[in-house]
Scaffold this active site. Structure first.
Site, mmCIF file in Angstrom:
data_model
loop_
_atom_site.group_PDB
_atom_site.id
_atom_site.type_symbol
_atom_site.label_atom_id
_atom_site.label_comp_id
_atom_site.label_asym_id
_atom_site.label_seq_id
_atom_site.Cartn_x
_atom_site.Cartn_y
_atom_site.Cartn_z
ATOM 1 C CG HIS A 230 -2.129 0.841 1.098
ATOM 2 N ND1 HIS A 230 -2.345 1.939 1.921
ATOM 3 C CD2 HIS A 230 -3.189 0.793 0.259
ATOM 4 C CE1 HIS A 230 -3.487 2.516 1.597
ATOM 5 N NE2 HIS A 230 -4.031 1.841 0.592
ATOM 6 C CE LYS A 232 -1.348 3.471 -2.031
ATOM 7 N NZ LYS A 232 -2.583 4.174 -1.735
ATOM 8 C CG ASP A 237 17.565 11.781 -11.302
ATOM 9 O OD1 ASP A 237 17.717 10.551 -11.431
ATOM 10 O OD2 ASP A 237 17.723 12.583 -12.229
#
Length: 610
Positions: A230, A232, A237
C-alpha cells in the site's frame, strides 16, 4: 498525447548568479509550449512556467495569546525546537531523521497538480525512477508512454515499479477478442518490461502466508483483505512525492488526496529508493511471457517469478547509495515464496538501523558547515508500518506523539490566569487535525483521541457515504460505505460517553462529483496559528493499515515561521472547506444513514480488515 511529448529545456540567468539555471518541462508532440487537454486532465506545458520565480520573503504569522493578553508573533522563529517532537520520536524508536529546508518541501493541493508533478519527475529523471503504488491503472497508457519516452532518450535510466500482486492481476490473464482487450495493471507493465528488459524492473508483492487456494475459492477482490502493498512513493533522482494516491485516472482528476513533494534531497531519495528495493526482494519479478508478441503496444501476457531479488537491476551499497554493483539489500538468507515474513522483518530492522547511522553521519558532516545547518528548518522522520513483518513504527510513534503534545501543553494550562480558569476568557488549546477517507480507526488511535485532555482539540474529517470511493459500486463492495457509517456512529457514541463533544469534532467531506481519499495528521500548538507537524503518506490509520498492509508515512516537523507551516495551514483549510456535514446524533437518525443489521454483523466480523 498517447505517445508523444518532448522535453523543452529553458535557460535563465538569475540575478547575482553566474551560471545559467536549467529547467525542463514536458511539452506537446510539436515541441511548442502549450496547454494540452487529455483524458479529462489538463497540464501546463509552458516553458515560461518552468522559469524560477522570484524568491518570496517569509511573512510573519501571529496569534492571540490569552496568557499574555497580547498578540504573539511567530516571525523569526526559524528553527524547530531542540527537544522537538521529531527528535524525541526518532530517538526513542531509533529511527532515521533527515534534515531539510522548508523551501524544498512542497504541499500539492489537487489531483491535477499531482499528475503534472509525477510526469515532471519522469521527464526530469536522468539516473533513476522508482514508483511504489497499490496499482497502476490498466488504462494509464499515457503515463506509461511518458516513461517509455524517457527510457528511449536516456539509455542509462533505470526504472523500478512496485505494486501489489493481487490488485494488479485482479482482472485475470490478458485476453483479446473482437478487437477488445481485457488487460490489467500487470499486463500493462509487462509490455514495458518486454520493450526495455535491461532498464525496467517490475515487482509485485503478495502478502506472506496467503494460500493460493483461498484466492481461488473467494476471489481476488475479497482475498485482498488479507493484506496489500500500500506504500505510495513516486521518486526520481533527488526528488520524491509521498502520497496516499494511486496511479489511475480518478486519482488524477476528482479523487482528493494529499501529496508532499520533497526536492533536492538525495539522502532521503536514497532511503526511499532503498526501501522500495528491499520490499522488491520479497516480491515477484514480473516478466513478459516468452510467447508474448509485440502486436499489442501497451499490453502483454505475463509471468510471475520468485527470485529473491537476485535479478534486480539496482541495489543499495554500504554507504546508502543506489548503484548497479552493490548487493547490500539482498536478504541475509534465501526467503521462501510463501513464508518470508520473518526474514523480511529482520532485513527491515537492519535497514532502519543502517539508515539511522547514515543520517547521524550526515548530521556530523553538516555540523562542520554552519551556513548549511543554519538553512535547516524542517525535519523528516519516515515511519514504516508492515504488520506481517512485525514492523510497527507508526503504531509505536503515535502514542509518543500524543504524549509529547500533552507534555508541551501542560505548562501552558498550569499558568493560565484566573479569568481563563473561571471561563471568562477562552483557554488556548492545541489542535490535532485527523483525516482518513475510510473511518475505521485502529483501537489504539481511538483510545488516544478519546483519552486526550480537553486542552487538546481534535478535529476529524472523513468521507461522507456519497464521497466514499466504493459508493454505488457493484458486488459486495457496495456495502462498504454503510459499514464505515456504522463504525463512525459507534465512535460518536464513545465520544458522548466520554463527555468529549466539546473537544472532539467530526465532519464529513462532500463535494459534488468527487470522492475523498485523504489521510493524515496535523498538529498546531496553542501558541501558534498554523500547523508545525504533519503525518502524510499511505496509512488510513485503520486496523488493516496497522496489522496487514505495507505502509510508509513521513512525519514532517517544521519551524513556525516557515513557508511549509503556512502551506500546511492552507492544505487543512482547503480540506475543511468541503467538510460541511457535521456529525451528531441527528445525522445517524436520518433514513439514508440507517445501516442494515446484516451489514452491522458483517462489519463486526471483518472490521480488522477494513
Amino acid at each position: 498525447m498517447a505517445t508523444g511529448g518532448i522535453l523543452i529545456e529553458t535557460r535563465a540567468v538569475l540575478t547575482g548568479v553566474g551560471a545559467p539555471c536549467v529547467r525542463r518541462c514536458y511539452a506537446g508532440v510539436s515541441g511548442k509550449p502549450k496547454s494540452v487537454t487529455h483524458s479529462c486532465r489538463t497540464f501546463t506545458a509552458s516553458a515560461q512556467a518552468c522559469l524560477p520565480k522570484a524568491p518570496q520573503l517569509a511573512q510573519p504569522t501571529s496569534t492571540w495569546n490569552p496568557i499574555r493578553g497580547k498578540v504573539r508573533s511567530s516571525y523569526g522563529v526559524t528553527r524547530v525546537p531542540k527537544d522537538s517532537f521529531s527528535k524525541r520520536i526518532a530517538h526513542k524508536l531509533s529511527l532515521p531523521r533527515f534534515k531539510a529546508r522548508s523551501g524544498d518541501v512542497r504541499i500539492l493541493q489537487t489531483p491535477a497538480a499531482f499528475y503534472d508533478e509525477v510526469r515532471a519527475i519522469i521527464g526530469r529523471a536522468e539516473e533513476r525512477i522508482y514508483f511504489s503504488s497499490l496499482y497502476i491503472g490498466k488504462g494509464e497508457t499515457e503515463l506509461i508512454d511518458c516513461i517509455r519516452q524517457a527510457l528511449r532518450k536516456k539509455p542509462y535510466l533505470k526504472v523500478l515499479l512496485l505494486a501489489d500482486a493481487l490488485r494488479s492481476t485482479r482482472e485475470g490473464p490478458l485476453t483479446e477478442a473482437n478487437g477488445k482487450i481485457n488487460g490489467s495493471g500487470a499486463s500493462l507493465l509487462a509490455a514495458l518490461v518486454r520493450d526495455f528488459p535491461h532498464q525496467v524492473d517490475v515487482r509485485l508483492y503478495r502478502t506472506p502466508g496467503l494460500p493460493v487456494w483461498l484466492e481461488k475459492v473467494i476471489g481476488k477482490r475479497l482475498v485482498e483483505g488479507a493484506g496489500l502493498q500500500h506504500m505510495k512513493i513516486y521518486g526520481g533522482d533527488d526528488e520524491v512525492i509521498i502520497s496516499g494516491a494511486n496511479l489511475s485516472n480518478d486519482y488524477f482528476t476528482n479523487r482528493q488526496d494529499r501529496y508532499v513533494h520533497v526536492q533536492r534531497h538525495r539522502l532521503l531519495s536514497n532511503y526511499l529508493h532503498s526501501l522500495v528495493l528491499l520490499t522488491s526482494r520479497f516480491s515477484y519479478n514480473l516478466k513478459a511471457s516468452a510467447a508474448a508478441s509485440s502486436s499489442l503496444t501497451h499490453h502483454a501476457p505475463y509471468d510471475l517469478h520468485w527470485d529473491d531479488g537476485s535479478d534486480l537491476l539496482l541495489s543499495e551499497d554500504e554507504d546508502g547509495n543506489v548503484t548497479e554493483e552493490a548487493s547490500l539489500s539482498i536478504a541475509p538468507k534465501k526467503s521462501k515464496e510463501y513464508a518470508f515474513a520473518e526474514t523480511a522483518g529482520v532485513a527491515l530492522r537492519e535497514f532502519t538501523d543502517r539508515w539511522r547511522i547514515h543520517t547521524e553521519a550526515a548530521k556530523k558532516r553538516r555540523a562542520q558547515d554552519e551556513r548549511a545547518d543554519d538553512e535547516v528548518d524542517t525535519f523528516i522522520v519516515p515511519v514504516i508500518q508492515m504488520g506481517p513483518m512485525a514492523i510497527r513504527q507508526e503504531t509505536d510513534a503515535m502514542p509518543l506523539l500524543f504524549e509529547a503534545i500533552e507534555q508541551q501543553e501542560a505548562p501552558i494550562q498550569e499558568t493560565l490566569p484566573a479569568a481563563v480558569k473561571k471561563g471568562r476568557l477562552p483557554a488556548p488549546r492545541a489542535t490535532i487535525d485527523f483525516t482518513s477517507g475510510y473511518f475505521s480507526l485502529y483501537p489504539l488511535y481511538k483510545s488516544l483521541i478519546l483519552k486526550a485532555p480537553t486542552s487538546i482539540r481534535t478535529r476529524i474529517i472523513t468521507a461522507a457515504p456519497i464521497s466514499n470511493g466504493f459508493f454505488g459500486s457493484k458486488g459486495i463492495s457496495r456495502h462498504l460505505p454503510p459499514a464505515y457509517t456504522w463504525l463512525e456512529s459507534k465512535f460518536w457514541d464513545a465520544v458522548k460517553r466520554e463527555g468529549k463533544k466539546k473537544s472532539i469534532e467530526i465532519r464529513e467531506w462532500e463535494r459534488d462529483g468527487w470522492t475523498y481519499h485523504s489521510k493524515g495528521v496535523w498538529h498546531t500548538s496553542s501558541t501558534q496559528s498554523a500547523p508545525t507537524l504533519t503525518l502524510i503518506g499511505s496509512s488510513n490509520f485503520g486496523s488493516r493499515s496497522a496489522l496487514r498492509d505495507l505502509e510508509c508515512t513521513l512525519l514532517i516537523e517544521t519551524a513556525p515561521s516557515s513557508s511549509l507551516s503556512r502551506s500546511l495551514k492552507k492544505e487543512i483549510d482547503a480540506l475543511r472547506e468541503h467538510a460541511t456535514v457535521p456529525v451528531n446524533t441527528e445525522l445517524f437518525r436520518r433514513e439514508d444513514r440507517k445501516v442494515h443489521w446484516g451489514v452491522k454483523l458483517a462489519t463486526e466480523l471483518i472490521k480488522g480488515r477494513l
